[in-house]
Design an enzyme around this catalytic site. Sequence first.
Site, PDB file in Angstrom:
ATOM      1  N   ASP A 112     -13.396  -3.542 -29.517  1.00 22.67           N
ATOM      2  CA  ASP A 112     -13.708  -1.988 -28.931  1.00 22.67           C
ATOM      3  C   ASP A 112     -12.918  -0.893 -29.622  1.00 22.67           C
ATOM      4  O   ASP A 112     -13.163   0.555 -29.745  1.00 22.67           O
ATOM      5  CB  ASP A 112     -13.775  -1.838 -27.965  1.00 22.67           C
ATOM      6  N   HIS A 172      -0.008  -5.718 -23.205  1.00 19.35           N
ATOM      7  CA  HIS A 172      -1.440  -6.213 -22.899  1.00 19.35           C
ATOM      8  C   HIS A 172      -1.477  -7.978 -23.686  1.00 19.35           C
ATOM      9  O   HIS A 172      -0.538  -8.166 -23.632  1.00 19.35           O
ATOM     10  CB  HIS A 172      -2.524  -5.542 -24.256  1.00 19.35           C
TER      11      HIS A 172
END
Length: 310
Positions: free
Chosen positions: A65, A139
């Site tokens: 994304d 992340h």
Amino acid sequence: MPLRVTFLGTSGAIPTPERNPTGIFVAREGEELLFDAGEGTQRQMMRFGTGFAVSHLFVTHLHGDHVLGIPGLLQTMDFNDREAPLAIHGPHGTRRQLESLVNALGNRPSFPVRVNQVGGGDVAYRADEYEIRAFETDHDTRSVGYALVEDERKGRFDRERAEELGVPVGPKFSRLHEGNPVELEDGTVVRPEQVVGEPRPGRTIVYTGDTRPTVETIEVAEEPDLLIHDATFADDRAERAVETAHSTARGAAEIASRAGAKRLALMHVSSRYAGYTDDHLEQARESFDGEVFVPGDGDELEVPYPDAEE
């Protein structure tokens, strides 16, 4: 000097009818920068009129994304007979994957494309009056955030004071404003500090990409004018945020407060909220006293100088 942010895509991992995957366009005095390029980014650029004259693309990480829009964007640039080079910046260890995206259709673009790997503390790009700093994020893959930090500007020139000191209107004004002393006809020397104020801060934009809240976001820039922070979840999914290495709106707001940010944009909102972001805003405002908003696709924001109202 205008500094404009256009939010091309504001969704989480899954797009919605209202929100495209991540993409942020920044225009500064004729230079155009792109931060992440989710699927459909080129169409969003057409839709919102940004154009394709991007000189640098800054990738936070290689989840789809955030990068699946790269092949299509490069192909469109090629079809438009682009000749100007493009630099793509990404985290250390991602060169091979980024090169694969550049060559995804089997033909390398006809214009030069350079891949640059960066890590926390690196200056990804240095321009004449600002730099793009990379900083560590947290992340579940190799990732970085980016901060656009402008240089300090000259102090204000006090024309009235200069004239009182006997400086004639003309080139000596410019020399003093540039930091050089000048000598008057009677031999008196006027120094810059007598007529020029303290240096004034430039503007700062910090973009985290996908991340848990981190101290690095606080430290990369002092009192940012705009913090664009991951806010994938509201409090109802706080445990999920930790598990998936994302942030809640409240967590983003706590970082914004500690960083002294003036504005907070809550990004990467999960599709599970189906356009309902009132909880995000309410929870963020409980931890952050500055302006907070959830941008929609196509929203534009002019970032003023810190002293604009003085």
